[in-house]
Design a protein around this motif. Sequence first.
Motif, PDB file in Angstrom:
ATOM      1  N   VAL A 121       0.835  -1.208   0.000  1.00  0.00           N
ATOM      2  CA  VAL A 121       0.000   0.000   0.000  1.00  0.00           C
ATOM      3  C   VAL A 121       0.869   1.258   0.000  1.00  0.00           C
ATOM      4  O   VAL A 121       0.676   2.163  -0.821  1.00  0.00           O
ATOM      5  N   ALA A 122       1.847   1.320   0.924  1.00  0.00           N
ATOM      6  CA  ALA A 122       2.682   2.510   1.025  1.00  0.00           C
ATOM      7  C   ALA A 122       3.487   2.724  -0.245  1.00  0.00           C
ATOM      8  O   ALA A 122       3.601   3.858  -0.744  1.00  0.00           O
ATOM      9  N   GLY A 123       4.050   1.655  -0.785  1.00  0.00           N
ATOM     10  CA  GLY A 123       4.827   1.793  -2.010  1.00  0.00           C
ATOM     11  C   GLY A 123       3.996   2.287  -3.169  1.00  0.00           C
ATOM     12  O   GLY A 123       4.429   3.158  -3.943  1.00  0.00           O
ATOM     13  N   ALA A 124       2.784   1.751  -3.291  1.00  0.00           N
ATOM     14  CA  ALA A 124       1.910   2.172  -4.386  1.00  0.00           C
ATOM     15  C   ALA A 124       1.516   3.642  -4.244  1.00  0.00           C
ATOM     16  O   ALA A 124       1.513   4.398  -5.221  1.00  0.00           O
ATOM     17  N   VAL A 125       1.191   4.055  -3.011  1.00  0.00           N
ATOM     18  CA  VAL A 125       0.765   5.443  -2.786  1.00  0.00           C
ATOM     19  C   VAL A 125       1.912   6.413  -3.046  1.00  0.00           C
ATOM     20  O   VAL A 125       1.734   7.444  -3.719  1.00  0.00           O
ATOM     21  N   VAL A 126       3.090   6.104  -2.527  1.00  0.00           N
ATOM     22  CA  VAL A 126       4.237   6.997  -2.715  1.00  0.00           C
ATOM     23  C   VAL A 126       4.602   7.093  -4.190  1.00  0.00           C
ATOM     24  O   VAL A 126       4.863   8.189  -4.718  1.00  0.00           O
ATOM     25  N   HIS A 127       4.627   5.962  -4.882  1.00  0.00           N
ATOM     26  CA  HIS A 127       4.965   5.990  -6.308  1.00  0.00           C
ATOM     27  C   HIS A 127       3.923   6.784  -7.090  1.00  0.00           C
ATOM     28  O   HIS A 127       4.267   7.607  -7.942  1.00  0.00           O
ATOM     29  N   ARG A 128       2.659   6.534  -6.808  1.00  0.00           N
ATOM     30  CA  ARG A 128       1.586   7.222  -7.517  1.00  0.00           C
ATOM     31  C   ARG A 128       1.637   8.731  -7.262  1.00  0.00           C
ATOM     32  O   ARG A 128       1.526   9.544  -8.183  1.00  0.00           O
TER      33      ARG A 128
END
Length: 224
Positions: free
Chosen positions: A170-177
């Motif tokens: 979740v955190a990786g997806a949000v930060v990348h997005r």
Amino acid sequence: MQSRTPAGRSGRPRSAAADTAILTATRAALVELGWSKLTLGDVAARAGVAKTTLHRRWAGKNELVLDAVAEPFDALRLPDRGTLAAGVEDVVLQPAAILDRPEARSGLMAAVAEATRDAALRERVRTSIVDRRKRLVVEGRARARARGERPVEFGPEEAARTADLIFDMVAGAVVHRSLVSAEPADAEWARSLTRVLLLGLAGAAAAGEREDRVPHANGGAGEA
């Protein structure tokens, strides 16, 4: 707000009002100037305090900027909306809304970059931001388990690994997005991410149950 100033400094008690003014001024300076042009002198002038006040509280610019952009994460709360899917969407959307702020974009990316060569700052990133976000995942999973929604897990070690994996995804997806792709992490995107994540968890649980039913090489069945 919890104090994140390094321990071991003595002197007069800290003023909560001064802390608030300094962190607010830092965020305003990040919006107007960006990380590269922000100076402690400018922050002190905006906050109406002496520059020495900043030096008594923070080791330097990196620590000050990190605390300023981390402060909103202290206010994150996870309302109980009754379903695991709704909880996951909140875990996605709330931090995404913070990362959409210009001061967070500028300050957090700079702090993370600096932390790659500063172990103490990297630890500060973990305790100030990562741990505060991870508690939402832990809280949401506990509620889902109480409702009987969470897939069965086989032992505390696997449960802990699953919690870390969910958070990383979740955190990786949000930060990348939000910070890398600069695309909106809106409600529609959050629903899509949630659907993929829950399908993956369901598949992993089913695979674990099948594996548990397969006899081991020694002729015995796996144990839950």
